[in-house]
Design a protein around this motif. Sequence first.
Motif, mmCIF file in Angstrom:
data_model
loop_
_atom_site.group_PDB
_atom_site.id
_atom_site.type_symbol
_atom_site.label_atom_id
_atom_site.label_comp_id
_atom_site.label_asym_id
_atom_site.label_seq_id
_atom_site.Cartn_x
_atom_site.Cartn_y
_atom_site.Cartn_z
ATOM 1 N N SER A 28 5.943 -14.222 6.287
ATOM 2 C CA SER A 28 5.500 -13.455 5.125
ATOM 3 C C SER A 28 6.481 -13.643 3.987
ATOM 4 C CB SER A 28 5.433 -11.973 5.471
ATOM 5 O OG SER A 28 5.273 -11.211 4.296
ATOM 6 N N LYS A 65 0.817 -1.215 0.000
ATOM 7 C CA LYS A 65 0.000 0.000 0.000
ATOM 8 C C LYS A 65 0.856 1.273 0.000
ATOM 9 C CE LYS A 65 -3.543 -0.026 -0.352
ATOM 10 N NZ LYS A 65 -4.195 -0.204 -1.678
ATOM 11 N N TYR A 75 6.376 -14.607 13.027
ATOM 12 C CA TYR A 75 5.977 -13.793 11.866
ATOM 13 C C TYR A 75 6.310 -14.574 10.605
ATOM 14 C CZ TYR A 75 7.088 -10.413 8.143
ATOM 15 O OH TYR A 75 7.189 -9.753 6.935
ATOM 16 N N ARG A 128 7.199 -11.487 2.097
ATOM 17 C CA ARG A 128 7.862 -10.184 1.932
ATOM 18 C C ARG A 128 9.037 -9.983 2.898
ATOM 19 N NH1 ARG A 128 2.988 -10.359 0.441
ATOM 20 N NH2 ARG A 128 2.262 -10.418 2.579
ATOM 21 N N GLU A 156 -1.496 -6.708 1.357
ATOM 22 C CA GLU A 156 -0.781 -7.986 1.465
ATOM 23 C C GLU A 156 -0.228 -8.065 2.875
ATOM 24 O OE1 GLU A 156 1.097 -8.709 -2.828
ATOM 25 O OE2 GLU A 156 1.853 -6.914 -1.843
ATOM 26 N N HIS A 158 -5.285 -6.773 11.486
ATOM 27 C CA HIS A 158 -5.052 -6.950 10.050
ATOM 28 C C HIS A 158 -6.329 -7.389 9.317
ATOM 29 C CE1 HIS A 158 -0.322 -7.019 9.982
ATOM 30 N NE2 HIS A 158 -0.823 -5.809 10.076
HETATM 31 C C1 HEM Z 1 -2.717 -0.205 14.441
HETATM 32 C C2 HEM Z 1 -1.952 -1.194 14.102
HETATM 33 C C3 HEM Z 1 -1.666 -1.663 12.696
HETATM 34 C C4 HEM Z 1 -2.202 -1.282 11.495
HETATM 35 C C5 HEM Z 1 -3.259 -0.247 11.227
HETATM 36 C C6 HEM Z 1 -1.514 -2.045 10.464
HETATM 37 C C7 HEM Z 1 -1.725 -1.894 9.112
HETATM 38 C C8 HEM Z 1 -0.955 -2.441 8.105
HETATM 39 C C9 HEM Z 1 -1.017 -2.078 6.706
HETATM 40 C C10 HEM Z 1 -1.958 -1.037 6.079
HETATM 41 C C11 HEM Z 1 -0.079 -2.800 6.054
HETATM 42 C C12 HEM Z 1 0.276 -2.716 4.572
HETATM 43 C C13 HEM Z 1 -0.236 -3.859 3.738
HETATM 44 C C14 HEM Z 1 0.191 -3.687 2.294
HETATM 45 O O1 HEM Z 1 1.064 -2.874 2.014
HETATM 46 O O2 HEM Z 1 -0.361 -4.335 1.393
HETATM 47 C C15 HEM Z 1 0.570 -3.629 7.055
HETATM 48 C C16 HEM Z 1 1.598 -4.499 6.773
HETATM 49 C C17 HEM Z 1 2.384 -5.056 7.733
HETATM 50 N N1 HEM Z 1 2.126 -5.113 9.085
HETATM 51 FE FE1 HEM Z 1 0.614 -4.181 10.056
HETATM 52 N N2 HEM Z 1 -0.610 -2.890 11.040
HETATM 53 C C18 HEM Z 1 -0.661 -2.668 12.395
HETATM 54 C C19 HEM Z 1 0.105 -3.270 13.359
HETATM 55 C C20 HEM Z 1 1.170 -4.082 13.090
HETATM 56 C C21 HEM Z 1 2.101 -4.568 14.088
HETATM 57 C C22 HEM Z 1 2.047 -4.232 15.583
HETATM 58 C C23 HEM Z 1 3.013 -5.332 13.427
HETATM 59 C C24 HEM Z 1 4.199 -6.086 13.966
HETATM 60 C C25 HEM Z 1 4.336 -6.543 15.143
HETATM 61 C C26 HEM Z 1 2.665 -5.314 12.018
HETATM 62 C C27 HEM Z 1 3.376 -5.914 11.021
HETATM 63 C C28 HEM Z 1 3.206 -5.709 9.679
HETATM 64 C C29 HEM Z 1 4.175 -6.087 8.675
HETATM 65 C C30 HEM Z 1 5.523 -6.749 8.932
HETATM 66 C C31 HEM Z 1 3.668 -5.684 7.438
HETATM 67 C C32 HEM Z 1 4.342 -5.774 6.057
HETATM 68 C C33 HEM Z 1 3.768 -6.794 5.128
HETATM 69 C C34 HEM Z 1 4.342 -8.181 5.333
HETATM 70 O O3 HEM Z 1 5.224 -8.372 6.173
HETATM 71 O O4 HEM Z 1 3.887 -9.108 4.635
HETATM 72 N N3 HEM Z 1 1.534 -4.565 11.853
HETATM 73 N N4 HEM Z 1 0.011 -3.412 8.303
#
Ligand code: HEM
Length: 180
Positions: free
Chosen positions: A135, A2, A133, A137, A115, A104
């Motif tokens: 992914s 995104k 974790y 990615r 993603e 998520h």
């Molecule tokens: C309010 C809390 C959170 C929101 C709103 C949120 C939202 C998102 C969004 C919008 C993406 C992008 C997806 C894309 O680009 O297609 C994402 C990806 C990701 N999120 Fe979250 N997230 C949150 C909390 C967390 C936390 C606490 C972690 C880790 C402990 C985390 C780990 C990740 C990772 C590593 C990705 C990258 C994509 C991947 O690894 O495959 N997120 N998240």
Amino acid sequence: MKGMVFTEFLEFVGERFGEDMVDDIIEVSALPSGGAYTSVGTYSHGEMVSLCGALAERTQQPVGELVRDFGDRLSDTFARDFPDFFRRAGNLFDFLESIEAHIHIEVLKLYPDAELPSFVVEERSAARMVLLYTSPRKMGHLSEGLILGSARQYNVEVRVALDELDVNEGMSTRFVIELA
Ligand code: HEM
């Protein structure tokens, strides 16, 4: 990936290294999008890899540390834009447990083409959590930063140890998170 992740990343780079660095890494990365990201757009994950690689090269800092610091800063943006996710979970471990089961899932409703990785809680006690974790990615360092930044939102100090595991399909990182 995104556009919001890209716009936040470039803000992080601008704040820490200046706007010239932002222009430089966009130019040297020869990005299909040209680097003109909008928060509602979707761009190839490869562009993020190129930008991070260019930043690491120009700053002579390890890419993992840069991505970790970006994740740490990104948690401030999440806390500002999605305060309910933090409020709903009363503490850090509940919050981390709710990424997979709640956060998520809601993110996917907002951005159906997001993603997202998987987070599995393998162990949990009052002072220690083991989180896996996975992914394709491979953004374990982004997670590390998000964990550290989330701990700050709850005013707790943590030690986070990472263990990177290669599994066939995706890539996994096991986090051991201990309250200090
Ligand atoms: C309010 C809390 C959170 C929101 C709103 C949120 C939202 C998102 C969004 C919008 C993406 C992008 C997806 C894309 O680009 O297609 C994402 C990806 C990701 N999120 Fe979250 N997230 C949150 C909390 C967390 C936390 C606490 C972690 C880790 C402990 C985390 C780990 C990740 C990772 C590593 C990705 C990258 C994509 C991947 O690894 O495959 N997120 N998240």
